[in-house]
Structures are given as C-alpha cells and as structure tokens.
Design an enzyme around this catalytic site. Structure first.
Site, PDB file in Angstrom:
ATOM      1  N   LYS A  88      60.011  34.536   8.317  1.00  0.00           N
ATOM      2  CA  LYS A  88      61.225  34.564   7.499  1.00  0.00           C
ATOM      3  C   LYS A  88      61.309  33.292   6.668  1.00  0.00           C
ATOM      4  O   LYS A  88      62.116  32.402   6.956  1.00  0.00           O
ATOM      5  CB  LYS A  88      62.443  34.722   8.384  1.00  0.00           C
ATOM      6  CG  LYS A  88      62.419  36.025   9.181  1.00  0.00           C
ATOM      7  CD  LYS A  88      63.449  36.011  10.279  1.00  0.00           C
ATOM      8  CE  LYS A  88      63.312  37.267  11.144  1.00  0.00           C
ATOM      9  NZ  LYS A  88      64.221  37.251  12.295  1.00  0.00           N
ATOM     10  N   ASN A 116      56.117  23.917   6.180  1.00  0.00           N
ATOM     11  CA  ASN A 116      56.615  23.953   7.551  1.00  0.00           C
ATOM     12  C   ASN A 116      56.164  22.764   8.394  1.00  0.00           C
ATOM     13  O   ASN A 116      56.064  22.859   9.620  1.00  0.00           O
ATOM     14  CB  ASN A 116      56.195  25.255   8.246  1.00  0.00           C
ATOM     15  CG  ASN A 116      57.244  25.742   9.222  1.00  0.00           C
ATOM     16  OD1 ASN A 116      58.412  25.405   9.101  1.00  0.00           O
ATOM     17  ND2 ASN A 116      56.834  26.531  10.184  1.00  0.00           N
ATOM     18  N   GLY A 130      68.274  23.069   0.838  1.00  0.00           N
ATOM     19  CA  GLY A 130      67.332  21.950   0.925  1.00  0.00           C
ATOM     20  C   GLY A 130      66.154  22.134  -0.016  1.00  0.00           C
ATOM     21  O   GLY A 130      65.427  23.116   0.078  1.00  0.00           O
ATOM     22  N   LEU A 149      71.830  32.277   6.524  1.00  0.00           N
ATOM     23  CA  LEU A 149      72.121  33.567   5.911  1.00  0.00           C
ATOM     24  C   LEU A 149      71.969  34.670   6.960  1.00  0.00           C
ATOM     25  O   LEU A 149      71.135  34.567   7.855  1.00  0.00           O
ATOM     26  CB  LEU A 149      71.170  33.831   4.742  1.00  0.00           C
ATOM     27  CG  LEU A 149      71.246  32.868   3.546  1.00  0.00           C
ATOM     28  CD1 LEU A 149      70.204  33.250   2.503  1.00  0.00           C
ATOM     29  CD2 LEU A 149      72.626  32.855   2.933  1.00  0.00           C
ATOM     30  N   LEU A 179      72.901  25.219   4.284  1.00  0.00           N
ATOM     31  CA  LEU A 179      72.244  26.477   4.637  1.00  0.00           C
ATOM     32  C   LEU A 179      70.899  26.166   5.293  1.00  0.00           C
ATOM     33  O   LEU A 179      69.997  25.626   4.662  1.00  0.00           O
ATOM     34  CB  LEU A 179      72.032  27.336   3.391  1.00  0.00           C
ATOM     35  CG  LEU A 179      73.305  27.852   2.724  1.00  0.00           C
ATOM     36  CD1 LEU A 179      72.982  28.585   1.446  1.00  0.00           C
ATOM     37  CD2 LEU A 179      74.091  28.746   3.647  1.00  0.00           C
ATOM     38  N   LEU A 221      61.852  31.637   2.962  1.00  0.00           N
ATOM     39  CA  LEU A 221      62.431  31.918   1.652  1.00  0.00           C
ATOM     40  C   LEU A 221      62.321  30.695   0.764  1.00  0.00           C
ATOM     41  O   LEU A 221      62.501  29.565   1.221  1.00  0.00           O
ATOM     42  CB  LEU A 221      63.901  32.318   1.785  1.00  0.00           C
ATOM     43  CG  LEU A 221      64.204  33.572   2.602  1.00  0.00           C
ATOM     44  CD1 LEU A 221      65.700  33.791   2.668  1.00  0.00           C
ATOM     45  CD2 LEU A 221      63.510  34.786   2.015  1.00  0.00           C
ATOM     46  N   ASP A 230      57.164  21.923   2.058  1.00  0.00           N
ATOM     47  CA  ASP A 230      56.311  21.113   2.937  1.00  0.00           C
ATOM     48  C   ASP A 230      55.427  21.947   3.843  1.00  0.00           C
ATOM     49  O   ASP A 230      54.801  21.427   4.757  1.00  0.00           O
ATOM     50  CB  ASP A 230      57.180  20.201   3.801  1.00  0.00           C
ATOM     51  CG  ASP A 230      57.910  20.983   4.885  1.00  0.00           C
ATOM     52  OD1 ASP A 230      58.192  22.173   4.650  1.00  0.00           O
ATOM     53  OD2 ASP A 230      58.169  20.415   5.958  1.00  0.00           O
TER      54      ASP A 230
END
Length: 353
Positions: free
Chosen positions: A246, A214, A208, A234, A188, A248, A212
């Site tokens: 976005k 990003n 995963g 998703l 995912l 999560l 970090d």
C-alpha cells in the site's frame, strides 16, 4: 572652341568611368556561370537544402493566404457558436465555475537531507502533478509547499524556473509548524492508528514529501508525535484490497483528497486515482485478484515497488472521536511516494506541476 573641348573631355572621363565599372562588375551571364559553378560544387544534400529554401520563399504568399483563411474560418466558427449559445472557451469557463475549498493541503519538504538527488527529482515531478491537478480541480484546495529549499529548490531552479510564477500556491521556506496553527494540523501517515472518516475544511492536512524507497519507515508518524499534532491515515483498508504494498505517491494522496472533495465518497475517490498496476479491487471482491501469484512473484512485486515508491506522510487529521476510529495495532507498511512516470497515466507528471 574652349566649350567644345571641355565637353569632349567630360565625355572621355565618363567613358573611362563606365569602362572601370564594367571591369569591376561581371556580366549577368558571368554571374549565372559563377552560380552554376557553385551549385555544381555543392553536395547532393546541400543542393536539396538550397532547393527547399527556394521553394519555401516561393510559397511565402501562399502560406500567408492560408493563414488568413484559417483565421477567418475560426472567426466564423466563434460567431456561429455565439449565435447557438455555445461557449467556446470551455476551459476558462470551467475554471471560473470552480468553487475553492477552505481546506489546506501541505506538502512537507523538510526531508530534503534524507533523499538522493534522483529521489528529489521524483518529488519535484510529483509536486508538479499536484499543482496541475489542483489548478483544474472542481474544488481546489489551499496548497502549501513548506520547508522549500536545499536540493529541491535547486532542482526546480535548474529544470523549471517557471515555478516562481505559479498561482494559487503558497511556497514557504519555513516549516509548516511555524506558519499554521498547531490545532489545525493533521499529519497523514499510514502508521497512525487513527483512520480518517471525514475531511474538515477548517483543518490543514500534511503530506510528507519524502521519496526514500521505504528506508525510513514510520518517520512521518514519529514526526507528528514529536510535534504533538493530530495524525491519521486514509481509510484505504476499508474500501480497497491491493495485490501490492500500500504505497502511494505524494500526488496520489493529493489527488485522492481532491477527488473526495468532489465526490464525497472515499471508495469512488480511491478508484478514480489509484493506478492499475496496484491491482486494486473493492473489499469483498478479493477473488478478482490473481490467485496464482506465488511467493516469489509477490517478492518480485515488492522489489518493483521499492524501486519506484517511497514513503510519504499521507496525513489527514482527526477532529474528534466521532470522525476517527481507532485501529487495532499499527500497520507495518507505510504509504510511500511513487514517481508518476510509473503510474498508468502519462506524463502530465510533472510535472508538474
């Protein structure tokens, strides 16, 4: 005469012993005087503490009686519930009625070397949350924690040694590709051009485990490609519009999957789990979002998210072309992990789980 002399000597010896004992033991009045003197030498706080201890001892029988009355009261309540047909053990009954799912959810912890200790601790809390939610889910999944070791294991040992007794979870030091069939795996990741439409219980969906902020964009998508396994994202964009990035958390993705298994509706699953701070609204209702948000405010929100979120390989696997639709182009943003402490819910983080 000799007998009388002996008795006299015995009496004299006994009198001497009594005299010695009297000298050694102070009288009751003397003891009271000593205690009074000690009490006077105590500070005000010490005297209060001494008084509380005395009161506690005096009320021992009363406390025992109250405990006995409470126990009797609970017993009567259980008897009344049994007569009325009410099951008082609701939590256990709910757990027994749960229908386990064959679907496998894997948290890939192979990114340990890419994280700082503070981010590893956030990941630990998110894993605790996943475990807790799965334990009380209506359709609990087969939970796997793979590549378990390094900083994460050390932190779990130091902060919560109870994880070794966790139930209904498979904690493995091996990589997920070594213990699960390659054909069953679906990673995912929001960078995937494939959009997940349905969940297939024969598949193993990989999330995963990376916090970090990003710094490693697209790493989970690249990993799926390197391993030659299926990947998908998703269907968030099909149902949700947000006024922030976005991003999560691991536990958010995990809970969305659990909610979908229960409700069989992606939209309902998303809005059941997404935190309010995301400003999520259904697609088509974008006017509900704040329209006075200036670019500066948008950048401020981005900064706030980057402080609390991290990239996660939110993985769901496509099984066929019918299950997955191709997306035009790659999204620039990736799903990231967010510490549950920043969500609208409290602390069950941790949480864990």
């Amino acid at each position: 005469n000799s007998t009388m002399s002996s008795d006299t000597n015995d009496v004299a010896d006994l009198a001497k012993e009594v005299g010695k004992d009297t000298e050694r033991r102070p009288s009751e009045n003397q003891q009271n005087d000593v205690q009074a003197g000690q009490t006077q030498s105590l500070s005000k706080r010490q005297r209060k503490r001494l008084l509380r201890n005395q009161q506690w001892e005096e009320q021992r029988d009363l406390r025992k009686q109250r405990r006995k009355e409470k126990k009797q009261k609970r017993k009567l309540e259980r008897q009344n519930q049994a007569e009325d047909g009410v099951d008082g053990g609701f939590r256990k009954r709910a757990r027994r009625e749960a229908t386990p799912s064959a679907l496998r959810l894997v948290v890939d912890c192979s990114f340990d070397s890419l994280m700082m200790l503070k981010d590893v601790k956030k990941l630990h809390k998110q894993i605790q949350r996943c475990y807790a939610e799965n334990r009380r889910a209506l359709h609990p999944v087969q939970f796997y924690l793979t590549s378990h070791g390094g900083q994460l294991k050390q932190n779990m040992d130091e902060s919560n040694k109870g994880w070794v007794n966790w139930k209904d979870i498979n904690i493995k030091s091996e990589h997920f590709s070594e213990i699960l069939n390659k054909e069953d795996l679906v990673y995912l990741t929001s960078d995937s051009p494939n959009v997940l439409q349905e969940l297939e219980e024969s598949k193993a969906y990989v999330i995963g485990g990376l916090v970090d902020h990003n710094h490693h964009k697209g790493i989970t998508y690249q990993k799926a490609q390197d391993l030659g396994i299926n990947h998908a994202q998703l269907p968030l964009c099909n149902f949700v519009k947000m006024n922030s990035r976005k991003v999560l958390a691991v536990n958010h993705v995990f809970e969305i999957i659990l909610a979908y298994l229960e409700k069989k509706d992606w939209k309902e699953a998303f809005f059941t789990v997404l935190p309010q701070r995301k400003g999520a609204v259904p697609v088509g209702h974008e006017g509900s979002l704040a329209q006075d948000t200036s670019p500066d405010k948008g950048e401020e929100q981005e900064s706030l998210d980057s402080d609390s979120d991290s990239e996660t390989g939110n993985t769901v696997a496509p099984n066929s072309d019918a299950d997955v639709q191709s997306k035009q182009g790659k999204q620039d943003q990736s799903y990231e992990e967010v510490s549950r402490n920043n969500s609208e819910e409290s602390p069950r983080e941790g949480t864990a789980a």
